[in-house]
Design a protein around this motif. Structure first.
Motif, short mmCIF file in Angstrom:
data_model
loop_
_atom_site.label_atom_id
_atom_site.label_comp_id
_atom_site.label_asym_id
_atom_site.label_seq_id
_atom_site.Cartn_x
_atom_site.Cartn_y
_atom_site.Cartn_z
N THR A 258 99.05 111.32 49.43
CA THR A 258 100.42 110.98 49.05
C THR A 258 101.35 112.18 48.99
OG1 THR A 258 99.80 111.12 46.72
CG2 THR A 258 99.70 108.93 47.75
N ASP A 259 100.83 113.33 48.59
CA ASP A 259 101.68 114.51 48.39
C ASP A 259 101.28 115.61 49.38
OD1 ASP A 259 103.20 116.62 47.59
OD2 ASP A 259 102.57 116.57 45.48
N PRO A 260 102.13 115.91 50.36
CA PRO A 260 101.78 116.95 51.34
C PRO A 260 101.64 118.34 50.72
CG PRO A 260 104.06 116.25 51.62
CD PRO A 260 103.43 115.30 50.65
N GLU A 261 102.18 118.52 49.51
CA GLU A 261 102.06 119.81 48.84
C GLU A 261 100.71 119.96 48.14
OE1 GLU A 261 104.28 122.16 49.42
OE2 GLU A 261 105.20 120.61 50.69
N GLU A 262 99.94 118.89 48.14
CA GLU A 262 98.61 118.93 47.53
C GLU A 262 97.55 118.43 48.51
OE1 GLU A 262 98.49 116.97 43.77
OE2 GLU A 262 100.10 118.18 42.91
N PRO A 263 97.31 119.20 49.58
CA PRO A 263 96.27 118.79 50.53
C PRO A 263 94.91 118.78 49.86
CG PRO A 263 96.99 121.04 50.97
CD PRO A 263 97.92 120.49 49.93
N ARG A 264 94.06 117.83 50.32
CA ARG A 264 92.76 117.69 49.67
C ARG A 264 91.61 118.21 50.52
NH1 ARG A 264 92.54 111.06 49.79
NH2 ARG A 264 92.16 110.79 52.02
N ALA A 265 91.88 118.52 51.77
CA ALA A 265 90.79 118.99 52.62
C ALA A 265 91.34 119.67 53.88
CB ALA A 265 89.88 117.84 53.03
N LEU A 266 90.51 120.50 54.48
CA LEU A 266 90.80 121.12 55.77
C LEU A 266 89.93 120.46 56.82
CD1 LEU A 266 92.05 123.50 57.48
CD2 LEU A 266 89.95 124.75 56.93
N ARG A 267 90.55 120.00 57.91
CA ARG A 267 89.78 119.45 59.03
C ARG A 267 89.92 120.43 60.19
NH1 ARG A 267 88.74 113.70 61.71
NH2 ARG A 267 88.68 114.33 63.88
N ALA A 268 88.84 121.13 60.49
CA ALA A 268 88.82 122.10 61.58
C ALA A 268 87.78 121.66 62.61
CB ALA A 268 88.48 123.49 61.05
N LEU A 269 88.10 121.83 63.87
CA LEU A 269 87.23 121.40 64.96
C LEU A 269 86.76 122.62 65.76
CD1 LEU A 269 89.26 118.26 66.10
CD2 LEU A 269 87.14 118.31 64.78
N PRO A 270 85.76 122.46 66.63
CA PRO A 270 85.29 123.58 67.44
C PRO A 270 86.43 124.27 68.18
CG PRO A 270 83.81 121.72 67.67
CD PRO A 270 84.99 121.22 66.88
N THR A 271 86.29 125.58 68.39
CA THR A 271 87.41 126.37 68.91
C THR A 271 87.34 126.66 70.41
OG1 THR A 271 86.26 128.39 68.23
CG2 THR A 271 87.85 127.45 66.68
N THR A 272 86.20 127.10 70.90
CA THR A 272 86.13 127.54 72.29
C THR A 272 85.97 126.36 73.25
OG1 THR A 272 83.75 127.82 72.26
CG2 THR A 272 85.09 129.70 71.56
#
Length: 268
Positions: free
Chosen positions: A125-139
């Protein structure tokens, strides 16, 4: 400063909150490097409150579909109007961080890649309070391997060469998975990918999204996804069958179990 080679494509439909759309568009206008063009496709008739947000936002080129045809049709309609070398996607209820376009364009040009994504900060609900980081493979090679099981690019951060998207046929009617379908075809055609490990957008995730993952339409789309993976040379037919079984079983989990599995798989 504007980059003459960049267009941002936004699709919007009647269920989007006016406040969410306003914040999303504001994040585009607040970039350290702004796009040369912002293409907005109205996926069917919009209520007055959403039209008012669009009317008040500067520098939009707007196009409309006569009825709600879904994200794939709206995205393809927008693609037809893009005149620049680079296309960036922006979901109508998500927020780009102020340096997103500058950072992505600099890295895409330096790395000489065709498709570049980034990590996202997930919020409810609040973009100023993110609850997680979603990171995917880089190369590129790790992205290609990951694409065998899931979409390898966070769509709210997608930056891609317009001619590459057009060369593989653009957006097809694969409900709820049109972005994954496009990424598979781009990989199969030999285009080069990279994902930045840093978050460059805030991505809205709600329980309703998990409910949609149980639809029959999505189950049908999964068959298309697996056929495309085989046709693109990313998986064998036996692997495609195993994928289909595993991904369908995941969608049949109770909502609470599905959310828990999602967090274990994607959150950092």
């Amino acid at each position: 400063m504007r980059d003459p080679e960049l267009t941002v494509l936004v699709t919007v439909y009647d269920k989007i909150s006016p406040a969410h759309l306003r914040a999303s568009l504001a994040s585009i206008h607040s970039q350290t490097v702004e796009p040369a063009d912002i293409v907005v496709v109205e996926d069917g008739p919009l209520p007055a409150a959403l039209r008012a947000v669009l009317d008040s936002s500067p520098d939009l080129r707007r196009f409309s579909l006569p009825r709600n045809l879904g994200a794939s049709a709206a995205s393809q309609r927008g693609l037809e109007e893009v005149r620049t070398r680079w296309l960036a996607r922006q979901d109508a209820d998500d927020i780009s961080l102020p340096h997103r376009f500058e950072r992505q364009l600099d890295r895409a040009r330096a790395l000489e890649v065709d498709v570049l994504g980034a990590a996202v900060l997930e919020f409810d609900t609040d973009p100023e309070e993110p609850r997680a980081l979603r990171a995917l493979p880089t190369t590129h090679e790790t992205i290609r391997r990951y694409a065998r099981i899931n979409n390898p690019v966070n769509n709210p951060t997608l930056l891609a060469r317009t001619d590459a998207i057009r060369a593989v046929g653009g957006y097809r009617n694969v409900p709820y998975q049109e972005d994954y379908d496009l990424m598979i075809r781009l990989l199969g055609a030999g285009y080069r990918f990279y994902n930045l490990p840093e978050p460059l957008a805030k991505f809205r995730v709600t329980d309703e999204q998990f409910t949609r993952r149980k639809s029959r339409e999505l189950t049908a789309s999964e068959r298309t996804i697996q056929r495309t993976l085989v046709a693109s040379g990313l998986v064998s037919r036996p692997r495609a069958v195993a994928n289909y079984v595993a991904r369908t079983a995941y969608r049949r989990l109770p909502a609470t179990a599905m959310i828990a599995a999602y967090r274990r798989l994607f959150h950092r």
